[in-house]
Design a protein around this motif. Structure first.
Motif, PDB file in Angstrom:
ATOM      1  N   GLY A  91       8.722 -49.586  -5.916  1.00  0.00           N
ATOM      2  CA  GLY A  91       7.287 -49.672  -6.168  1.00  0.00           C
ATOM      3  C   GLY A  91       6.487 -48.501  -5.651  1.00  0.00           C
ATOM      4  N   ARG A  92       7.171 -47.483  -5.123  1.00  0.00           N
ATOM      5  CA  ARG A  92       6.480 -46.296  -4.615  1.00  0.00           C
ATOM      6  C   ARG A  92       7.059 -45.034  -5.250  1.00  0.00           C
ATOM      7  N   VAL A  93       6.313 -43.937  -5.122  1.00  0.00           N
ATOM      8  CA  VAL A  93       6.774 -42.649  -5.649  1.00  0.00           C
ATOM      9  C   VAL A  93       6.554 -41.569  -4.603  1.00  0.00           C
ATOM     10  N   TRP A  94       7.448 -40.583  -4.631  1.00  0.00           N
ATOM     11  CA  TRP A  94       7.323 -39.395  -3.785  1.00  0.00           C
ATOM     12  C   TRP A  94       6.685 -38.306  -4.630  1.00  0.00           C
ATOM     13  N   VAL A  95       5.569 -37.743  -4.179  1.00  0.00           N
ATOM     14  CA  VAL A  95       4.836 -36.757  -4.969  1.00  0.00           C
ATOM     15  C   VAL A  95       4.743 -35.430  -4.232  1.00  0.00           C
ATOM     16  N   MET A  96       4.701 -34.355  -5.019  1.00  0.00           N
ATOM     17  CA  MET A  96       4.524 -33.014  -4.467  1.00  0.00           C
ATOM     18  C   MET A  96       3.687 -32.195  -5.426  1.00  0.00           C
ATOM     19  N   GLY A  97       2.994 -31.201  -4.889  1.00  0.00           N
ATOM     20  CA  GLY A  97       2.257 -30.261  -5.720  1.00  0.00           C
ATOM     21  C   GLY A  97       3.182 -29.159  -6.207  1.00  0.00           C
ATOM     22  N   ASP A  98       2.827 -28.526  -7.324  1.00  0.00           N
ATOM     23  CA  ASP A  98       3.644 -27.432  -7.846  1.00  0.00           C
ATOM     24  C   ASP A  98       3.475 -26.158  -7.026  1.00  0.00           C
ATOM     25  N   HIS A  99       2.328 -26.020  -6.367  1.00  0.00           N
ATOM     26  CA  HIS A  99       2.089 -24.869  -5.486  1.00  0.00           C
ATOM     27  C   HIS A  99       2.437 -25.309  -4.068  1.00  0.00           C
ATOM     28  N   ARG A 100       3.709 -25.249  -3.741  1.00  0.00           N
ATOM     29  CA  ARG A 100       4.227 -25.874  -2.527  1.00  0.00           C
ATOM     30  C   ARG A 100       3.631 -25.297  -1.244  1.00  0.00           C
ATOM     31  N   GLU A 101       3.262 -24.025  -1.263  1.00  0.00           N
ATOM     32  CA  GLU A 101       2.764 -23.397  -0.032  1.00  0.00           C
ATOM     33  C   GLU A 101       1.436 -23.969   0.435  1.00  0.00           C
ATOM     34  N   VAL A 102       0.628 -24.488  -0.492  1.00  0.00           N
ATOM     35  CA  VAL A 102      -0.701 -24.978  -0.111  1.00  0.00           C
ATOM     36  C   VAL A 102      -0.860 -26.482  -0.310  1.00  0.00           C
ATOM     37  N   SER A 103       0.126 -27.122  -0.909  1.00  0.00           N
ATOM     38  CA  SER A 103      -0.011 -28.539  -1.251  1.00  0.00           C
ATOM     39  C   SER A 103       0.199 -29.444  -0.045  1.00  0.00           C
ATOM     40  N   ILE A 104      -0.763 -30.338   0.175  1.00  0.00           N
ATOM     41  CA  ILE A 104      -0.583 -31.442   1.119  1.00  0.00           C
ATOM     42  C   ILE A 104      -0.096 -32.627   0.299  1.00  0.00           C
ATOM     43  N   ASP A 105       1.116 -33.066   0.575  1.00  0.00           N
ATOM     44  CA  ASP A 105       1.708 -34.111  -0.256  1.00  0.00           C
ATOM     45  C   ASP A 105       2.627 -34.991   0.574  1.00  0.00           C
ATOM     46  N   SER A 106       3.581 -35.644  -0.064  1.00  0.00           N
ATOM     47  CA  SER A 106       4.440 -36.601   0.640  1.00  0.00           C
ATOM     48  C   SER A 106       5.179 -35.968   1.817  1.00  0.00           C
ATOM     49  N   ARG A 107       5.473 -34.675   1.741  1.00  0.00           N
ATOM     50  CA  ARG A 107       6.183 -34.005   2.844  1.00  0.00           C
ATOM     51  C   ARG A 107       5.384 -34.050   4.133  1.00  0.00           C
ATOM     52  N   ALA A 108       4.077 -33.866   4.010  1.00  0.00           N
ATOM     53  CA  ALA A 108       3.223 -33.769   5.194  1.00  0.00           C
ATOM     54  C   ALA A 108       2.835 -35.125   5.750  1.00  0.00           C
ATOM     55  N   LEU A 109       3.129 -36.189   5.005  1.00  0.00           N
ATOM     56  CA  LEU A 109       2.621 -37.507   5.371  1.00  0.00           C
ATOM     57  C   LEU A 109       3.721 -38.488   5.758  1.00  0.00           C
ATOM     58  N   LEU A 110       4.893 -37.978   6.124  1.00  0.00           N
ATOM     59  CA  LEU A 110       6.000 -38.867   6.462  1.00  0.00           C
ATOM     60  C   LEU A 110       5.671 -39.779   7.632  1.00  0.00           C
ATOM     61  N   GLY A 111       4.834 -39.312   8.553  1.00  0.00           N
ATOM     62  CA  GLY A 111       4.469 -40.144   9.696  1.00  0.00           C
ATOM     63  C   GLY A 111       3.228 -40.975   9.478  1.00  0.00           C
ATOM     64  N   ALA A 112       2.599 -40.851   8.291  1.00  0.00           N
ATOM     65  CA  ALA A 112       1.366 -41.576   7.992  1.00  0.00           C
ATOM     66  C   ALA A 112       1.683 -42.951   7.421  1.00  0.00           C
ATOM     67  N   PRO A 113       0.679 -43.840   7.321  1.00  0.00           N
ATOM     68  CA  PRO A 113       0.912 -45.151   6.687  1.00  0.00           C
ATOM     69  C   PRO A 113       1.492 -44.990   5.287  1.00  0.00           C
ATOM     70  N   GLY A 114       2.538 -45.736   5.001  1.00  0.00           N
ATOM     71  CA  GLY A 114       3.195 -45.624   3.706  1.00  0.00           C
ATOM     72  C   GLY A 114       4.240 -44.539   3.652  1.00  0.00           C
ATOM     73  N   GLY A 115       4.404 -43.795   4.751  1.00  0.00           N
ATOM     74  CA  GLY A 115       5.431 -42.764   4.798  1.00  0.00           C
ATOM     75  C   GLY A 115       5.237 -41.633   3.818  1.00  0.00           C
ATOM     76  N   GLY A 116       3.979 -41.389   3.412  1.00  0.00           N
ATOM     77  CA  GLY A 116       3.717 -40.295   2.486  1.00  0.00           C
ATOM     78  C   GLY A 116       4.003 -40.618   1.038  1.00  0.00           C
ATOM     79  N   MET A 117       4.382 -41.846   0.760  1.00  0.00           N
ATOM     80  CA  MET A 117       4.713 -42.223  -0.612  1.00  0.00           C
ATOM     81  C   MET A 117       3.609 -43.101  -1.202  1.00  0.00           C
ATOM     82  N   ILE A 118       3.348 -42.910  -2.492  1.00  0.00           N
ATOM     83  CA  ILE A 118       2.221 -43.552  -3.163  1.00  0.00           C
ATOM     84  C   ILE A 118       2.678 -44.838  -3.835  1.00  0.00           C
ATOM     85  N   SER A 119       1.950 -45.915  -3.588  1.00  0.00           N
ATOM     86  CA  SER A 119       2.232 -47.175  -4.278  1.00  0.00           C
ATOM     87  C   SER A 119       1.875 -47.031  -5.752  1.00  0.00           C
ATOM     88  N   GLU A 120       2.719 -47.571  -6.628  1.00  0.00           N
ATOM     89  CA  GLU A 120       2.455 -47.457  -8.066  1.00  0.00           C
ATOM     90  C   GLU A 120       1.138 -48.105  -8.465  1.00  0.00           C
TER      91      GLU A 120
END
Length: 240
Positions: A184-213
């Motif tokens: 029920g969740r997805v791992w998301v990333m931006g195409d411009h990896r150097e500037v994107s804040i995405d699932s990688r940066a949020l592993l310690g946040a609520p939901g572990g950086g993954m978005i509920s569908e």
């Protein structure tokens, strides 16, 4: 002195009895018809933007070169369907409870103004983001292998949307990670990896950086503005 009364205006010169009332009634009827047409148009627009497709303005650089800041995109609202989100899809989602706490939530007044602006074609709703689905429920996503690539369930991921192909010297992510995506969740990333804040940066946040569908607003399908740059967007599987 002639005391004879001057003749009155001829009958043809006199306004017809009740003509002013009839004209006013016609104008009132036209105003009512115009108001009803505007109301029906607004209702149709709300239904269309709520159920079929909506317009969002990109306000970030994290999806370059696929999307540029300021571009307007069409978003398919029937997504995801019963098959769920798919790897490689470009999604627009509500980041409340995941991305929003990381960047700081805006006030109620700011959120209201942003929402109103969105309905008038200025900007996007508050806490709304566009990213690419890299992994879905049940996948183990990791980076990076000896060639600098992201892998899904141990298989390297081909990412033609990146500006430069990943290498060992310049990997697909400057941050190493490995995570299993819950159902029920997805791992998301931006195409411009150097500037994107995405699932990688949020592993310690609520939901572990993954978005509920259920936070997905829809899938981006087209860029329609600027007019000279309009184009269809590539979605779907990009596995090797």
């Amino acid at each position: 002195m002639n005391s004879q009364k001057s003749p009155g205006p001829e009958a043809s010169e006199l306004p017809a009895r009740g003509s002013s009332h009839a004209g006013g009634a016609r104008r009132l009827k036209l105003r009512h018809l115009f108001g009803a047409a505007v109301l029906l148009a607004l209702i149709a627009t709300v239904l269309l933007r709520s159920l079929v497709a909506d317009v969002y303005t990109v306000s970030q650089d994290s999806m370059h070169p696929t999307l540029d800041d300021g571009e307007r995109i069409l978003v398919e609202k029937g997504y995801p369907d019963e098959d769920g989100a798919q790897r490689g899809d470009l999604i627009v989602f509500d980041g409340t409870g995941s991305f929003a706490p990381y960047e700081g939530e805006s006030g109620v007044l700011v959120q209201t103004l942003e929402q109103v602006g969105h309905w008038f074609g200025i900007g996007s709703p508050p806490d709304t983001y566009v990213k690419r689905v890299i992994a879905v429920g049940g996948d183990t996503v990791a980076c990076c292998d000896d060639q600098g690539r992201v892998s899904i369930n141990g298989e390297p991921l081909e990412e033609p949307y990146l500006q430069t192909p990943p290498t060992a010297e310049r990997p697909a992510s400057g941050t190493s990670f490995e995570s299993t995506v819950p159902p029920g969740r997805v791992w998301v990333m931006g195409d411009h990896r150097e500037v994107s804040i995405d699932s990688r940066a949020l592993l310690g946040a609520p939901g572990g950086g993954m978005i509920s569908e259920d936070r997905i607003i829809g899938r981006a399908t087209d860029v329609f503005w600027p007019w000279d740059d309009r184009r269809r967007l590539e979605n779907g599987e990009n596995d090797g």
